[in-house]
Design a protein around this motif. Structure first.
Motif, PDB file in Angstrom:
ATOM      1  N   ASP A 281       0.839  -1.212   0.000  1.00 29.56           N
ATOM      2  CA  ASP A 281       0.000   0.000   0.000  1.00 29.56           C
ATOM      3  C   ASP A 281       0.872   1.260   0.000  1.00 29.56           C
ATOM      4  OD1 ASP A 281      -2.181  -1.614   0.008  1.00 29.56           O
ATOM      5  OD2 ASP A 281      -2.560  -1.456   2.169  1.00 29.56           O
ATOM      6  N   GLU A 283       3.947   1.521  -1.126  1.00 28.92           N
ATOM      7  CA  GLU A 283       4.550   1.668  -2.456  1.00 28.92           C
ATOM      8  C   GLU A 283       3.548   2.232  -3.458  1.00 28.92           C
ATOM      9  OE1 GLU A 283       5.977  -2.168  -3.414  1.00 28.92           O
ATOM     10  OE2 GLU A 283       7.684  -2.120  -2.025  1.00 28.92           O
ATOM     11  N   GLY A 284       2.287   1.798  -3.355  1.00 28.07           N
ATOM     12  CA  GLY A 284       1.257   2.343  -4.242  1.00 28.07           C
ATOM     13  C   GLY A 284       1.036   3.819  -4.003  1.00 28.07           C
ATOM     14  N   LEU A 285       1.033   4.206  -2.723  1.00 26.90           N
ATOM     15  CA  LEU A 285       0.863   5.628  -2.411  1.00 26.90           C
ATOM     16  C   LEU A 285       2.036   6.451  -2.934  1.00 26.90           C
ATOM     17  CD1 LEU A 285      -0.542   5.436   1.231  1.00 26.90           C
ATOM     18  CD2 LEU A 285      -1.776   6.115  -0.831  1.00 26.90           C
ATOM     19  N   ASP A 287       3.916   5.725  -5.504  1.00 25.98           N
ATOM     20  CA  ASP A 287       3.745   5.831  -6.962  1.00 25.98           C
ATOM     21  C   ASP A 287       2.699   6.879  -7.317  1.00 25.98           C
ATOM     22  OD1 ASP A 287       5.637   3.881  -7.244  1.00 25.98           O
ATOM     23  OD2 ASP A 287       4.171   2.248  -7.486  1.00 25.98           O
ATOM     24  N   LYS A 288       1.620   6.886  -6.558  1.00 25.14           N
ATOM     25  CA  LYS A 288       0.550   7.863  -6.839  1.00 25.14           C
ATOM     26  C   LYS A 288       1.029   9.281  -6.581  1.00 25.14           C
ATOM     27  CE  LYS A 288      -3.538   6.586  -5.906  1.00 25.14           C
ATOM     28  NZ  LYS A 288      -4.791   6.197  -5.195  1.00 25.14           N
ATOM     29  N   ILE A 289       1.793   9.456  -5.469  1.00 28.72           N
ATOM     30  CA  ILE A 289       2.321  10.804  -5.179  1.00 28.72           C
ATOM     31  C   ILE A 289       3.288  11.235  -6.270  1.00 28.72           C
ATOM     32  CG2 ILE A 289       3.795  12.084  -3.580  1.00 28.72           C
ATOM     33  CD1 ILE A 289       2.561  10.410  -1.332  1.00 28.72           C
ATOM     34  N   THR A 290       4.150  10.279  -6.708  1.00 25.59           N
ATOM     35  CA  THR A 290       5.093  10.610  -7.789  1.00 25.59           C
ATOM     36  C   THR A 290       4.349  11.013  -9.054  1.00 25.59           C
ATOM     37  OG1 THR A 290       6.673   9.021  -6.864  1.00 25.59           O
ATOM     38  CG2 THR A 290       7.012   9.724  -9.145  1.00 25.59           C
ATOM     39  N   LEU A 291       3.275  10.291  -9.357  1.00 30.60           N
ATOM     40  CA  LEU A 291       2.479  10.619 -10.553  1.00 30.60           C
ATOM     41  C   LEU A 291       1.859  11.993 -10.424  1.00 30.60           C
ATOM     42  CD1 LEU A 291       1.264   9.739 -13.246  1.00 30.60           C
ATOM     43  CD2 LEU A 291      -0.616   8.690 -11.972  1.00 30.60           C
ATOM     44  N   ILE A 292       1.325  12.298  -9.234  1.00 30.28           N
ATOM     45  CA  ILE A 292       0.717  13.634  -9.038  1.00 30.28           C
ATOM     46  C   ILE A 292       1.756  14.728  -9.178  1.00 30.28           C
ATOM     47  CG2 ILE A 292      -0.417  15.103  -7.337  1.00 30.28           C
ATOM     48  CD1 ILE A 292      -1.813  12.593  -6.279  1.00 30.28           C
ATOM     49  N   GLU A 295       2.505  15.207 -12.733  1.00 33.79           N
ATOM     50  CA  GLU A 295       1.456  15.954 -13.425  1.00 33.79           C
ATOM     51  C   GLU A 295       1.516  17.426 -13.079  1.00 33.79           C
ATOM     52  OE1 GLU A 295      -2.127  14.047 -12.314  1.00 33.79           O
ATOM     53  OE2 GLU A 295      -1.871  12.323 -13.666  1.00 33.79           O
ATOM     54  N   ASP A 369      -5.791  20.865  -8.027  1.00 36.22           N
ATOM     55  CA  ASP A 369      -6.053  20.134  -9.279  1.00 36.22           C
ATOM     56  C   ASP A 369      -7.330  20.629  -9.977  1.00 36.22           C
ATOM     57  OD1 ASP A 369      -5.262  18.389 -11.206  1.00 36.22           O
ATOM     58  OD2 ASP A 369      -6.241  16.649 -10.307  1.00 36.22           O
TER      59      ASP A 369
END
Length: 373
Positions: A281, A283-285, A287-292, A295, A369
């Motif tokens: 979880d 690691e998923g967070l 990745d999501k923070i990195t993606l945000i 962006e 956003d």
């Protein structure tokens, strides 16, 4: 004529008279004795066994056991001994000779089929080793030379019965004898001898009362030793029972510890699964923070072209003047006022106060956003 000791002459007149009356020989009075209070030796004899595969057997239980002084009998070990009924005897040898018997013994069936004491109502046996036929059975008691109970008193499938033995004199012997015949493996039974009594032969002393006193002392001492041995034997039995209980408690504790260990291993396994899931979880967070963040970094803060009039007045919305992101950062750090912006062909002024407010609004919108337009 003995002058070495005066104590030998300190006998009562009655003792002296008794010695004279019996011709310098005294017979001491004896009490009835329970065989269970003595050190017995047991021996089995198979008196008939037509099938060599059959294995008659017996077992002895000491007086301090839960059942008491007992002998267990199992004449038949096959699926069936019908028409080939085996016979067995158990000799009970005592450490002294006796001349009479009285009392009683209990005979109790221990198998599911129950034992027989003459199935068809026959007359009691008149001698040892008289074979029985068919599905019959019998229980006998006495000594080697005297048959005191010839069986046939309690019939088929007896339960727990008391066999009373009338007081009877027997030929001098040191051995009691039990005999039985049974035709089914479950026709087993036990003899409890606690209430049997034998009368030992009288001890003989000669010449002096001093010898009699020594004999009595020896007898008392032997009884004392037997009592001590019985006490020690009982203590050892109690210790064995205590140790057996301790072993069982320890086994229970070990089983409990093993169960707790298994439960702990299961809990550790569940915690490891939860930890692995939490790591996934996280690691998923990440990745999501990195993606945000990616962006957000791709959004270029731009301001629509604002062409400046040729007269150098305020920049209008249709002007082609542009300000870079670095220029906006610079503008935000400047004092509120007019900023001269130079385009390709014109110059115009920008209101920094309004521009700073617009930039702040755009940044807030980007952080949420939202569409900053």
């Amino acid at each position: 004529n003995d002058t070495t000791s005066t104590t030998r002459f300190k006998m009562s007149s009655l003792s002296v008279v008794l010695v004279v009356l019996v011709g310098l020989t005294l017979t001491t009075a004896q009490d009835w004795v329970s065989p269970c209070d003595t050190k017995m030796q047991l021996k089995m004899t198979v008196i008939r066994n037509d099938n060599e595969l059959n294995k008659p057997s017996f077992k002895f239980s000491a007086k301090n056991s839960a059942l008491g002084c007992a002998i267990f009998f199992k004449p038949c070990s096959l699926d069936s001994c019908t028409n080939q009924v085996p016979g067995m005897q158990v000799e009970v040898k005592l450490p002294f000779k006796f001349k009479a018997i009285k009392g009683s013994f209990i005979q109790e069936s221990t198998g599911s089929n129950k034992a027989d004491d003459c199935l068809y109502g026959e007359e009691p046996h008149t001698a040892w080793a008289q074979a029985v036929k068919g599905h019959d059975g019998a229980v006998l008691f006495g000594t080697l030379k005297n048959l005191l109970y010839g069986g046939c008193k309690f019939g088929a499938n007896f339960g727990k019965v008391i066999n009373h033995i009338q007081q009877a004199d027997v030929a001098e012997t040191d051995t009691l004898l039990f005999e039985t015949w049974q035709s089914v493996p479950d026709e087993t039974f036990v003899i409890l001898m606690n209430e049997l009594r034998v009368l030992p032969l009288a001890s003989t002393t000669t010449r002096t009362t001093t010898t009699l006193t020594q004999t009595d002392t020896t007898h008392t001492f032997n009884r004392h030793i037997q009592d001590k041995l019985s006490t020690v034997e009982q203590s050892l039995q109690d210790e064995i029972e205590t140790l057996d209980t301790a072993v069982k408690d320890l086994e229970t504790q070990l089983k409990t510890s093993e169960n707790e260990r298994l439960k702990a291993n299961e809990m550790i396994a569940r915690l490891n699964e939860s930890l692995t899931k939490a790591q996934m979880d996280i690691e998923g967070l990440v990745d999501k923070i990195t993606l945000i963040e990616s962006e957000l970094s791709t959004k270029v803060e731009k301001v629509d072209p604002m062409p400046a009039p040729t007269d150098g007045g305020a920049c209008t919305s249709d002007s082609d003047a542009t300000v870079s992101a670095a220029g906006l950062d610079l503008a935000l750090g400047m004092p509120c006022g007019a900023l001269q912006v130079e385009t390709k062909s014109n110059k115009c002024s920008v209101d920094l106060c309004a521009m700073q407010n617009d930039i702040t609004y755009i940044q807030q919108a980007l952080q949420k956003d939202e569409d900053p337009s």
